[in-house]
Design a protein around this motif. Structure first.
Motif, PDB file in Angstrom:
ATOM      1  N   ARG A   1       0.839  -1.197   0.000  1.00 34.49           N
ATOM      2  CA  ARG A   1       0.000   0.000   0.000  1.00 34.49           C
ATOM      3  C   ARG A   1       0.870   1.242   0.000  1.00 34.49           C
ATOM      4  O   ARG A   1       2.038   1.206   0.442  1.00 34.49           O
ATOM      5  N   ASP A   2       0.272   2.333  -0.476  1.00 36.23           N
ATOM      6  CA  ASP A   2       0.916   3.646  -0.418  1.00 36.23           C
ATOM      7  C   ASP A   2      -0.112   4.595   0.189  1.00 36.23           C
ATOM      8  O   ASP A   2      -1.037   5.038  -0.507  1.00 36.23           O
ATOM      9  N   ASN A   3       0.036   4.862   1.451  1.00 38.53           N
ATOM     10  CA  ASN A   3      -0.950   5.688   2.144  1.00 38.53           C
ATOM     11  C   ASN A   3      -0.951   7.125   1.638  1.00 38.53           C
ATOM     12  O   ASN A   3      -1.977   7.817   1.715  1.00 38.53           O
ATOM     13  N   ALA A   4       0.166   7.589   1.121  1.00 38.90           N
ATOM     14  CA  ALA A   4       0.226   8.945   0.577  1.00 38.90           C
ATOM     15  C   ALA A   4      -0.621   9.066  -0.689  1.00 38.90           C
ATOM     16  O   ALA A   4      -1.118  10.146  -1.017  1.00 38.90           O
ATOM     17  N   LYS A   5      -0.759   7.938  -1.379  1.00 38.21           N
ATOM     18  CA  LYS A   5      -1.550   7.912  -2.618  1.00 38.21           C
ATOM     19  C   LYS A   5      -2.908   7.260  -2.439  1.00 38.21           C
ATOM     20  O   LYS A   5      -3.646   7.074  -3.412  1.00 38.21           O
ATOM     21  N   ASN A   6      -3.243   6.895  -1.201  1.00 35.95           N
ATOM     22  CA  ASN A   6      -4.521   6.209  -0.924  1.00 35.95           C
ATOM     23  C   ASN A   6      -4.716   5.018  -1.852  1.00 35.95           C
ATOM     24  O   ASN A   6      -5.790   4.832  -2.443  1.00 35.95           O
ATOM     25  N   SER A   7      -3.685   4.214  -1.970  1.00 27.78           N
ATOM     26  CA  SER A   7      -3.715   3.118  -2.930  1.00 27.78           C
ATOM     27  C   SER A   7      -3.250   1.807  -2.318  1.00 27.78           C
ATOM     28  O   SER A   7      -2.332   1.764  -1.498  1.00 27.78           O
ATOM     29  N   LEU A   8      -3.891   0.743  -2.785  1.00 27.36           N
ATOM     30  CA  LEU A   8      -3.567  -0.627  -2.420  1.00 27.36           C
ATOM     31  C   LEU A   8      -3.122  -1.338  -3.686  1.00 27.36           C
ATOM     32  O   LEU A   8      -3.631  -1.059  -4.781  1.00 27.36           O
ATOM     33  N   TYR A   9      -2.191  -2.281  -3.531  1.00 27.39           N
ATOM     34  CA  TYR A   9      -1.657  -2.980  -4.688  1.00 27.39           C
ATOM     35  C   TYR A   9      -1.612  -4.488  -4.432  1.00 27.39           C
ATOM     36  O   TYR A   9      -1.567  -4.947  -3.292  1.00 27.39           O
ATOM     37  N   LEU A  10      -1.604  -5.239  -5.543  1.00 30.47           N
ATOM     38  CA  LEU A  10      -1.357  -6.667  -5.471  1.00 30.47           C
ATOM     39  C   LEU A  10      -0.446  -7.032  -6.636  1.00 30.47           C
ATOM     40  O   LEU A  10      -0.867  -6.975  -7.795  1.00 30.47           O
ATOM     41  N   GLN A  11       0.791  -7.356  -6.322  1.00 28.36           N
ATOM     42  CA  GLN A  11       1.737  -7.834  -7.333  1.00 28.36           C
ATOM     43  C   GLN A  11       1.582  -9.343  -7.445  1.00 28.36           C
ATOM     44  O   GLN A  11       1.753 -10.051  -6.447  1.00 28.36           O
ATOM     45  N   MET A  12       1.256  -9.792  -8.632  1.00 28.25           N
ATOM     46  CA  MET A  12       1.004 -11.220  -8.850  1.00 28.25           C
ATOM     47  C   MET A  12       2.055 -11.774  -9.817  1.00 28.25           C
ATOM     48  O   MET A  12       2.127 -11.319 -10.970  1.00 28.25           O
ATOM     49  N   ASN A  13       2.845 -12.718  -9.359  1.00 26.77           N
ATOM     50  CA  ASN A  13       3.878 -13.356 -10.178  1.00 26.77           C
ATOM     51  C   ASN A  13       3.571 -14.838 -10.349  1.00 26.77           C
ATOM     52  O   ASN A  13       2.738 -15.400  -9.635  1.00 26.77           O
ATOM     53  N   SER A  14       4.241 -15.449 -11.295  1.00 25.94           N
ATOM     54  CA  SER A  14       4.087 -16.896 -11.542  1.00 25.94           C
ATOM     55  C   SER A  14       2.617 -17.279 -11.644  1.00 25.94           C
ATOM     56  O   SER A  14       2.162 -18.242 -11.012  1.00 25.94           O
ATOM     57  N   LEU A  15       1.887 -16.545 -12.433  1.00 27.50           N
ATOM     58  CA  LEU A  15       0.438 -16.751 -12.504  1.00 27.50           C
ATOM     59  C   LEU A  15       0.092 -18.079 -13.152  1.00 27.50           C
ATOM     60  O   LEU A  15       0.789 -18.570 -14.055  1.00 27.50           O
ATOM     61  N   ARG A  16      -0.990 -18.661 -12.654  1.00 28.09           N
ATOM     62  CA  ARG A  16      -1.479 -19.960 -13.112  1.00 28.09           C
ATOM     63  C   ARG A  16      -2.897 -19.813 -13.635  1.00 28.09           C
ATOM     64  O   ARG A  16      -3.592 -18.845 -13.303  1.00 28.09           O
ATOM     65  N   ALA A  17      -3.336 -20.797 -14.394  1.00 23.71           N
ATOM     66  CA  ALA A  17      -4.697 -20.763 -14.918  1.00 23.71           C
ATOM     67  C   ALA A  17      -5.721 -20.631 -13.793  1.00 23.71           C
ATOM     68  O   ALA A  17      -6.735 -19.933 -13.929  1.00 23.71           O
ATOM     69  N   GLU A  18      -5.441 -21.269 -12.675  1.00 24.58           N
ATOM     70  CA  GLU A  18      -6.394 -21.239 -11.556  1.00 24.58           C
ATOM     71  C   GLU A  18      -6.432 -19.893 -10.835  1.00 24.58           C
ATOM     72  O   GLU A  18      -7.247 -19.705  -9.925  1.00 24.58           O
ATOM     73  N   ASP A  19      -5.574 -18.959 -11.235  1.00 26.92           N
ATOM     74  CA  ASP A  19      -5.641 -17.605 -10.683  1.00 26.92           C
ATOM     75  C   ASP A  19      -6.639 -16.736 -11.453  1.00 26.92           C
ATOM     76  O   ASP A  19      -6.871 -15.580 -11.073  1.00 26.92           O
ATOM     77  N   THR A  20      -7.199 -17.283 -12.521  1.00 24.20           N
ATOM     78  CA  THR A  20      -8.211 -16.543 -13.276  1.00 24.20           C
ATOM     79  C   THR A  20      -9.406 -16.239 -12.390  1.00 24.20           C
ATOM     80  O   THR A  20     -10.019 -17.142 -11.826  1.00 24.20           O
ATOM     81  N   ALA A  21      -9.721 -14.956 -12.258  1.00 26.10           N
ATOM     82  CA  ALA A  21     -10.778 -14.544 -11.332  1.00 26.10           C
ATOM     83  C   ALA A  21     -10.994 -13.040 -11.442  1.00 26.10           C
ATOM     84  O   ALA A  21     -10.181 -12.321 -12.026  1.00 26.10           O
ATOM     85  N   VAL A  22     -12.083 -12.597 -10.845  1.00 30.15           N
ATOM     86  CA  VAL A  22     -12.270 -11.173 -10.560  1.00 30.15           C
ATOM     87  C   VAL A  22     -11.634 -10.905  -9.206  1.00 30.15           C
ATOM     88  O   VAL A  22     -11.893 -11.634  -8.241  1.00 30.15           O
ATOM     89  N   TYR A  23     -10.812  -9.888  -9.152  1.00 33.04           N
ATOM     90  CA  TYR A  23     -10.101  -9.537  -7.922  1.00 33.04           C
ATOM     91  C   TYR A  23     -10.721  -8.274  -7.331  1.00 33.04           C
ATOM     92  O   TYR A  23     -10.821  -7.249  -8.010  1.00 33.04           O
ATOM     93  N   TYR A  24     -11.131  -8.389  -6.068  1.00 26.60           N
ATOM     94  CA  TYR A  24     -11.776  -7.284  -5.369  1.00 26.60           C
ATOM     95  C   TYR A  24     -10.841  -6.687  -4.321  1.00 26.60           C
ATOM     96  O   TYR A  24     -10.201  -7.421  -3.556  1.00 26.60           O
ATOM     97  N   CYS A  25     -10.833  -5.383  -4.292  1.00 23.26           N
ATOM     98  CA  CYS A  25     -10.199  -4.624  -3.220  1.00 23.26           C
ATOM     99  C   CYS A  25     -11.261  -4.417  -2.144  1.00 23.26           C
ATOM    100  O   CYS A  25     -12.387  -3.973  -2.453  1.00 23.26           O
ATOM    101  N   VAL A  26     -10.939  -4.739  -0.901  1.00 20.91           N
ATOM    102  CA  VAL A  26     -11.960  -4.810   0.140  1.00 20.91           C
ATOM    103  C   VAL A  26     -11.458  -4.159   1.423  1.00 20.91           C
ATOM    104  O   VAL A  26     -10.327  -4.416   1.853  1.00 20.91           O
TER     105      VAL A  26
END
Lengths: 107, 120
Positions: free
Chosen positions: B72-97
């Protein structure tokens, strides 16, 4: 992890009727259970926490009950906007887990 | 009004990487635990990871540990998710919550989600 099992998978109900949805945990989650509603193409909407406390703005036709491993969400008189998928989520045992959902459809 | 707006989804090949972003507004972002939850097509919800207000604590489910990184970057009011080595089973809608400010890890606000498709 705690497995959450919802039943039935699909519930067919007429508008104005009562809907009763069940959620069972594979181990006790105390009263740390939440419910969410999701309509097609939309994000989940927070409904209930602590098994029985409605979130702000949630109509009182929605009620939750239960503790330990058995929980129920009741919609007392279904309105057209209530037809959706409902998920339970436990937050007592990490990792937090959700049920697979119950779809409430129009009969 | 609380708003969470995800971006960064798309089509990526197996083994590839993607970085998701979430822009938060309408609340004091730095005061809240934040989470990522995903939903595979036609499936239920799966909690993935969370991060403490100051970023000092992070937790992941086993299936993404070592591959995904929440930040996260609180100065930018932002959340992040770095995803590496992606697999077919990672296919999805990703929600920030957002986690509730109350005691307990339940979620009071959700973004609209961003679709990640892992396919060759």
């Amino acid at each position: 992890e705690t497995v959450m099992t919802q039943s039935p998978a699909t519930l067919s109900v007429s508008p104005g009727e009562r809907a009763t949805l069940s959620c069972r945990a594979s181990q006790s989650v105390s009263s740390k259970l939440a419910w969410y509603q999701q309509k097609p193409g939309q994000a989940p909407r927070f409904l209930i926490y602590g098994a029985s406390t409605r979130a702000t703005g949630i109509p009182d036709r929605f009620s939750g009950s239960g503790s330990g491993t058995e929980f129920t969400l009741t919609i007392s008189s279904l309105q057209s906007e209530d037809f959706a998928v409902y998920y339970c989520q436990q937050y007592n045992n990490w990792p937090w887990t959700f049920g697979q959902g119950t779809k409430v459809e129009i009969k | 009004e609380v708003q969470l707006v995800e971006s960064g989804g798309g089509l990526v090949q197996p083994g590839g990487s993607l970085r998701l972003s979430c822009a938060a507004s309408g609340f004091t972002f730095r005061s809240y635990w934040m989470n990522w939850v995903r939903q595979a097509p036609g499936k239920g919800l799966e909690w993935l990871a969370n991060i403490k207000q100051d970023g000092s604590d992070k937790f992941y489910i086993d299936s993404v540990k070592g591959r995904f990184t929440i930040s996260r970057d609180n100065a930018k009011n932002s959340l992040y998710l770095q995803m590496n080595s992606l697999r077919a089973e990672d296919t999805a809608v990703y929600y920030c919550v957002r986690k509730t400010p109350m005691v307990g890890d339940y979620f009071d606000y959700w973004g609209q989600g961003t679709l990640v498709t892992v396919s060759s």
